[in-house]
Design a protein around this motif. Structure first.
Motif, PDB file in Angstrom:
ATOM      1  N   ALA A 146      85.683  35.008  -4.892  1.00 49.59           N
ATOM      2  CA  ALA A 146      84.550  34.465  -4.144  1.00 49.59           C
ATOM      3  C   ALA A 146      84.327  35.254  -2.844  1.00 49.59           C
ATOM      4  N   PHE A 147      85.420  35.598  -2.189  1.00 50.06           N
ATOM      5  CA  PHE A 147      85.324  36.346  -0.933  1.00 50.06           C
ATOM      6  C   PHE A 147      84.797  37.759  -1.209  1.00 50.06           C
ATOM      7  N   SER A 194      90.248  41.611  -0.293  1.00 50.28           N
ATOM      8  CA  SER A 194      90.276  40.195   0.086  1.00 50.28           C
ATOM      9  C   SER A 194      91.712  39.677   0.096  1.00 50.28           C
ATOM     10  N   GLU A 195      92.513  40.130  -0.863  1.00 52.35           N
ATOM     11  CA  GLU A 195      93.922  39.698  -0.884  1.00 52.35           C
ATOM     12  C   GLU A 195      94.636  40.125   0.399  1.00 52.35           C
ATOM     13  N   ILE A 196      94.261  41.292   0.889  1.00 55.35           N
ATOM     14  CA  ILE A 196      94.898  41.792   2.103  1.00 55.35           C
ATOM     15  C   ILE A 196      94.370  41.034   3.334  1.00 55.35           C
ATOM     16  N   SER A 235      83.701  35.040 -10.926  1.00 57.99           N
ATOM     17  CA  SER A 235      83.909  35.152  -9.513  1.00 57.99           C
ATOM     18  C   SER A 235      82.727  34.719  -8.670  1.00 57.99           C
ATOM     19  N   VAL A 236      81.564  35.197  -9.024  1.00 57.50           N
ATOM     20  CA  VAL A 236      80.427  34.890  -8.176  1.00 57.50           C
ATOM     21  C   VAL A 236      80.107  33.406  -8.257  1.00 57.50           C
ATOM     22  N   ALA A 237      80.322  32.837  -9.434  1.00 52.02           N
ATOM     23  CA  ALA A 237      80.068  31.409  -9.593  1.00 52.02           C
ATOM     24  C   ALA A 237      81.001  30.603  -8.697  1.00 52.02           C
ATOM     25  N   ALA A 238      82.150  31.192  -8.417  1.00 52.92           N
ATOM     26  CA  ALA A 238      83.163  30.476  -7.649  1.00 52.92           C
ATOM     27  C   ALA A 238      82.932  30.559  -6.147  1.00 52.92           C
ATOM     28  N   THR A 281      80.999  29.198  -4.135  1.00 53.35           N
ATOM     29  CA  THR A 281      80.827  27.947  -3.408  1.00 53.35           C
ATOM     30  C   THR A 281      82.164  27.337  -3.010  1.00 53.35           C
ATOM     31  N   CYS A 282      83.269  27.866  -3.541  1.00 52.54           N
ATOM     32  CA  CYS A 282      84.569  27.309  -3.180  1.00 52.54           C
ATOM     33  C   CYS A 282      85.023  27.794  -1.804  1.00 52.54           C
ATOM     34  N   LEU A 283      84.275  28.705  -1.198  1.00 58.73           N
ATOM     35  CA  LEU A 283      84.675  29.190   0.125  1.00 58.73           C
ATOM     36  C   LEU A 283      84.323  28.172   1.206  1.00 58.73           C
ATOM     37  N   SER A 284      85.251  27.967   2.110  1.00 61.55           N
ATOM     38  CA  SER A 284      84.997  27.063   3.228  1.00 61.55           C
ATOM     39  C   SER A 284      84.038  27.758   4.193  1.00 61.55           C
TER      40      SER A 284
END
Ligand SMILES: [Zn+2]
Length: 188
Positions: A124-125, A101-103, A11-14, A16-19
């Motif tokens: 990521a969020f 985050s899903e919510i 998750s944390v590695a991901a 950077t996928c956040l806009s």
């Protein structure tokens, strides 16, 4: 939904996928539900959960599933695996942050084509709520600066930093390690 052992790492590695928009939204959420840690504002998960979850319960879930949120008539019902909070507090926090985050991102996620991508974004969020990238970056920058002109911080030093961050921010050691690695200059 969140599950799969080791998710904290991936998750944390991901992150950077956040806009930039989602990074800004995470900051907005942290500021509205603030919890100050070491000069950084992270999200106060309990306050946030109070606000966004219609219900939040401990529940015996299927093997491999740590958390799950069901939407019904616009209400969000969240369940986290029974005993997780007591047995693995860091993982509990991450799982809860993922479900929140899903919510929070529900409408955004609905527009994404595949489930895998949606889970990625939520991880990521969640990481951004608990251990903001900017804070890690600032700390790592100081460390790099302190080792300027030399071979750079040793693995032992980086591991020490990871342990301190995991403890300070109440996240898993894996999450802290990956978060730090993300902030190191390439080739370190
Ligand atoms: Zn999920």
């Amino acid at each position: 939904m969140s599950g799969a052992p080791g998710q904290n790492g991936a998750s944390v590695a991901a992150r950077t996928c956040l806009s930039p928009r989602l990074i800004a939204y995470a900051q907005h959420v942290r500021e509205h539900f603030p919890r100050a840690i070491a000069g950084t504002t992270v999200a106060d998960l309990d306050a946030l959960a109070d606000d966004v979850c219609t219900s939040l319960d401990d529940f015996p879930l299927t093997t491999g599933v740590l958390g799950c949120t069901v939407f019904e008539h616009g209400e969000a019902y969240t369940a986290i695996r029974e005993g997780l909070r007591r047995d693995e507090p860091a993982r509990y926090r991450f799982t809860l942050a993922h479900e929140l985050s899903e919510i929070l991102l529900r409408r955004y996620l609905d527009a994404l084509p595949d489930q895998c991508r949606r889970e990625h974004v939520c991880d990521a969020f969640a990481a951004e709520l608990l251990l903001p990238h900017a804070a890690v970056l600032a700390t790592v920058a100081v460390l790099i600066e302190a080792h300027a002109g030399g071979p750079g911080p040793s693995d032992a030093t980086l591991d020490q930093l990871a342990r301190r961050m995991a403890f300070t921010y109440d996240v898993s050691l894996t999450a802290a390690r990956i978060s730090i690695a993300e902030c190191l200059p390439k080739g370190t």
